[in-house]
Design a protein around this motif. Structure first.
Motif, PDB file in Angstrom:
ATOM      1  N   ALA A   1       3.578   2.207 -10.098  1.00 55.81           N
ATOM      2  CA  ALA A   1       2.294   1.829  -9.972  1.00 55.81           C
ATOM      3  C   ALA A   1       1.634   2.963  -9.204  1.00 55.81           C
ATOM      4  O   ALA A   1       0.487   3.428  -9.474  1.00 55.81           O
ATOM      5  N   ALA A   2       2.305   3.730  -8.171  1.00 60.01           N
ATOM      6  CA  ALA A   2       1.761   5.065  -7.638  1.00 60.01           C
ATOM      7  C   ALA A   2       1.476   6.037  -8.623  1.00 60.01           C
ATOM      8  O   ALA A   2       0.374   6.645  -8.588  1.00 60.01           O
ATOM      9  N   ALA A   3       2.391   6.447  -9.644  1.00 66.45           N
ATOM     10  CA  ALA A   3       2.349   7.491 -10.290  1.00 66.45           C
ATOM     11  C   ALA A   3       1.146   7.047 -11.228  1.00 66.45           C
ATOM     12  O   ALA A   3       0.292   8.066 -11.742  1.00 66.45           O
ATOM     13  N   ALA A   4       0.988   5.735 -11.760  1.00 64.80           N
ATOM     14  CA  ALA A   4       0.053   5.205 -12.751  1.00 64.80           C
ATOM     15  C   ALA A   4      -1.307   5.507 -11.980  1.00 64.80           C
ATOM     16  O   ALA A   4      -2.540   6.063 -12.696  1.00 64.80           O
ATOM     17  N   LEU A   5      -1.606   5.099 -10.811  1.00 69.68           N
ATOM     18  CA  LEU A   5      -2.670   4.967 -10.002  1.00 69.68           C
ATOM     19  C   LEU A   5      -3.215   6.746  -9.924  1.00 69.68           C
ATOM     20  O   LEU A   5      -4.584   6.902 -10.382  1.00 69.68           O
ATOM     21  N   ARG A   6      -2.363   7.650  -9.537  1.00 72.53           N
ATOM     22  CA  ARG A   6      -2.761   8.712  -9.516  1.00 72.53           C
ATOM     23  C   ARG A   6      -3.335   9.599 -10.578  1.00 72.53           C
ATOM     24  O   ARG A   6      -3.930  10.357 -10.933  1.00 72.53           O
ATOM     25  N   GLN A   7      -2.370   9.074 -11.946  1.00 67.97           N
ATOM     26  CA  GLN A   7      -3.148   9.397 -12.988  1.00 67.97           C
ATOM     27  C   GLN A   7      -4.639   9.082 -13.483  1.00 67.97           C
ATOM     28  O   GLN A   7      -5.497   9.813 -14.091  1.00 67.97           O
ATOM     29  N   HIS A   8      -4.888   7.943 -13.148  1.00 71.43           N
ATOM     30  CA  HIS A   8      -6.253   7.243 -13.406  1.00 71.43           C
ATOM     31  C   HIS A   8      -7.174   7.969 -12.176  1.00 71.43           C
ATOM     32  O   HIS A   8      -8.503   7.620 -12.716  1.00 71.43           O
ATOM     33  N   ASP A   9      -6.752   8.088 -11.104  1.00 75.60           N
ATOM     34  CA  ASP A   9      -7.758   8.567  -9.915  1.00 75.60           C
ATOM     35  C   ASP A   9      -7.083   9.638  -9.321  1.00 75.60           C
ATOM     36  O   ASP A   9      -6.095   9.457  -8.312  1.00 75.60           O
ATOM     37  N   ALA A  10      -7.624  10.923  -9.141  1.00 81.30           N
ATOM     38  CA  ALA A  10      -7.223  11.836  -8.431  1.00 81.30           C
ATOM     39  C   ALA A  10      -7.611  11.973  -7.092  1.00 81.30           C
ATOM     40  O   ALA A  10      -6.821  12.376  -6.273  1.00 81.30           O
ATOM     41  N   ASN A  11      -8.424  11.261  -6.762  1.00 80.66           N
ATOM     42  CA  ASN A  11      -8.998  11.094  -5.148  1.00 80.66           C
ATOM     43  C   ASN A  11      -8.536  10.005  -4.568  1.00 80.66           C
ATOM     44  O   ASN A  11      -8.633  10.045  -3.291  1.00 80.66           O
ATOM     45  N   MET A  12      -7.940   8.754  -5.216  1.00 81.37           N
ATOM     46  CA  MET A  12      -7.770   7.561  -4.363  1.00 81.37           C
ATOM     47  C   MET A  12      -6.680   7.748  -3.358  1.00 81.37           C
ATOM     48  O   MET A  12      -5.477   8.674  -3.460  1.00 81.37           O
ATOM     49  N   GLU A  13      -7.080   7.328  -2.272  1.00 79.93           N
ATOM     50  CA  GLU A  13      -5.941   7.243  -1.026  1.00 79.93           C
ATOM     51  C   GLU A  13      -4.539   6.054  -1.452  1.00 79.93           C
ATOM     52  O   GLU A  13      -5.032   5.000  -1.901  1.00 79.93           O
ATOM     53  N   ILE A  14      -3.534   6.741  -1.607  1.00 82.05           N
ATOM     54  CA  ILE A  14      -2.357   5.895  -2.171  1.00 82.05           C
ATOM     55  C   ILE A  14      -1.333   5.936  -0.879  1.00 82.05           C
ATOM     56  O   ILE A  14      -0.887   7.096  -0.396  1.00 82.05           O
ATOM     57  N   THR A  15      -0.792   4.625  -0.434  1.00 87.04           N
ATOM     58  CA  THR A  15       0.058   4.750   0.379  1.00 87.04           C
ATOM     59  C   THR A  15       1.410   3.738  -0.147  1.00 87.04           C
ATOM     60  O   THR A  15       0.930   2.646  -0.265  1.00 87.04           O
ATOM     61  N   LEU A  16       2.543   4.209   0.014  1.00 89.60           N
ATOM     62  CA  LEU A  16       3.921   3.515  -0.398  1.00 89.60           C
ATOM     63  C   LEU A  16       4.529   3.289   0.765  1.00 89.60           C
ATOM     64  O   LEU A  16       5.079   4.145   1.203  1.00 89.60           O
ATOM     65  N   VAL A  17       4.695   1.809   0.971  1.00 86.80           N
ATOM     66  CA  VAL A  17       5.468   1.582   2.003  1.00 86.80           C
ATOM     67  C   VAL A  17       6.792   1.138   1.736  1.00 86.80           C
ATOM     68  O   VAL A  17       7.016   0.110   0.922  1.00 86.80           O
ATOM     69  N   CYS A  18       7.930   1.693   2.323  1.00 81.60           N
ATOM     70  CA  CYS A  18       9.093   1.340   1.763  1.00 81.60           C
ATOM     71  C   CYS A  18      10.050   1.028   3.022  1.00 81.60           C
ATOM     72  O   CYS A  18      10.237   1.926   3.929  1.00 81.60           O
TER      73      CYS A  18
END
Length: 408
Positions: free
Chosen positions: A16-33
């Motif tokens: 999901a993180a990889a696909a989101l970054r492909q769609h939007d270069a500027n979106m803030e993305i945080t992955l909680v593990c």
């Protein structure tokens, strides 16, 4: 700038993180593990990783540098404890919190364990789900030891195969009348039964356990319902997985045997989406759990597209695989509700495929060391090809020609 928070360092979470970054270069993305490890693949744990064929570096879904290069904030060793849907806020066990515009649940699942009251919590009674599980088993498995595997599904059989290759004396105990009862036809089950027996593994079917016998703080045997005891040094429990739905339930989202999502990956709260093993999705007009890498990756891609404003429906053609000894099983489709199986030999020696039909419709196939048939069958399933049991039973029927005709 919008902020998407992804809970779970699973295959679905990273996809999901990889696909989101492909769609939007500027979106803030945080992955909680919640784990301290970089997100990693789970299926190879009981196969290539335990056999030593796959290194830890290769097990990683992405290297550490990828998260930095793609401006994805990765929070390792941090668990989400609650979701405030009104305030659009995720609470973390570190005491911090994250505000979100969109939230993705990719919380995966946990291995089911035996109840503590029958000895399921004894230290040498293990499960096979995480990197820690695999590392612990690799350390503890020693030639000549007696291993009892409880459960004859794919995870149990894969663990049995790796243990037998390491020189352990392995017994598989299956409560149903045969191994792979829930997931495969008798023809596939019989092939794996014979394969394991040829490697010295004992398989006990239609056999219920009563409890683990304790001696000196560890399990020393499995006591069966008929009173017989199977001595052991180590036990592995492979009785399925339980989706991690606690966060979703506490937040008031709709759950069943997973987080309920629609064909866009949306939960009952449209600003919270979910993907992977934790979900129950509509498939073939029925609520369905698809426990596979295919589902985790493809459903996550659909979720990301919808978050990015690209209206996308998830219509999967499931696929799965299992490696045991020198046998590669590749599965395309979902055999749910099948009423006929047609056996078709492959072109290579020892290759065979088992085609599933429901009311005359081709719905799935198990390909045993038959990669060519798998590749063609998967294309036929994806294209909705109308193939009859009679055609598959006919050696003269050309799958490749049927695939090409479908492709136009």
């Amino acid at each position: 700038m919008s902020h998407t928070v992804i809970i779970g360092g699973s295959h679905a979470g990273v996809a999901a993180a990889a696909a989101l970054r492909q769609h939007d270069a500027n979106m803030e993305i945080t992955l909680v593990c919640g784990e301290n490890e970089l997100p990693y693949q789970r299926p190879p744990l009981s196969k290539a990783y335990m056999s030593g064929e796959m290194s830890l570096d290769r097990l990683r879904l992405r290297p550490a540098s990828w998260y930095e290069e793609n401006n994805i904030a990765l929070k390792l060793g941090v668990a989400a404890t609650a979701i405030d849907r009104v305030g659009h806020h995720v609470h973390l066990d570190s005491g911090d919190g994250l505000s979100y515009d969109a939230l993705v649940l990719a919380t995966g699942a946990e291995a089911r364990r035996l109840p503590a009251e029958i000895g399921g919590d004894l230290p040498n009674v293990r499960v096979m789900r995480s990197l820690d599980d695999a590392n612990g088993l690799m350390t503890d498995m020693k030639p000549g030891q007696k291993l009892v595997v409880i459960g004859g599904g794919y995870i149990g059989l894969e663990a049995a195969a790796e243990a037998a290759k390491k020189g352990l004396d392995v017994t598989v105990v299956e409560a149903a009348e045969r191994i792979l009862r829930r997931v495969a036809c008798r023809e596939t089950a019989d092939a794996f039964h014979a394969l394991h027996q040829s490697h010295g593994v004992t398989i006990l079917e239609n056999t219920q356990i009563e409890r683990l016998v304790e001696a000196g703080g560890i399990a020393s045997a499995v006591k069966l319902a008929n009173g017989e005891e199977l001595p052991l040094d180590l036990a592995i429990v492979g009785i399925g997985i339980a989706p991690n739905v606690q966060l979703a339930e506490a937040a008031g989202l709709e759950t069943a045997v997973g987080v309920v999502v629609d064909d866009h990956g949306r939960t009952s709260d449209p600003e919270i989406l979910a993907a992977g093993d934790c979900t129950v999705l509509p498939f073939d007009n029925m609520p369905t759990r698809l426990e596979s890498v295919q589902n985790a990756h493809d459903q996550a891609a659909v979720v990301a597209a919808n978050i990015a404003g690209i209206d996308t429906v998830y219509a999967p053609t499931p696929w799965f695989w299992s490696d045991q000894y020198d046998m590669k099983l590749q599965i395309a489709g979902l055999n749910r509700g099948y009423d006929a199986v047609v056996v078709r030999p492959g072109k290579r020696e020892g290759a065979v495929s088992h085609f599933y039909f429901r009311q005359g419709q081709f719905i799935a196939v198990d390909c045993l060391n038959d990669a060519a048939t798998y590749a063609m069958s998967r294309k036929l399933l994806e294209g909705g090809a109308l193939i009859s049991p009679e055609q598959i039973a006919d050696d003269a029927f050309d799958l490749r020609a049927a695939m090409k005709a479908l492709q136009g």
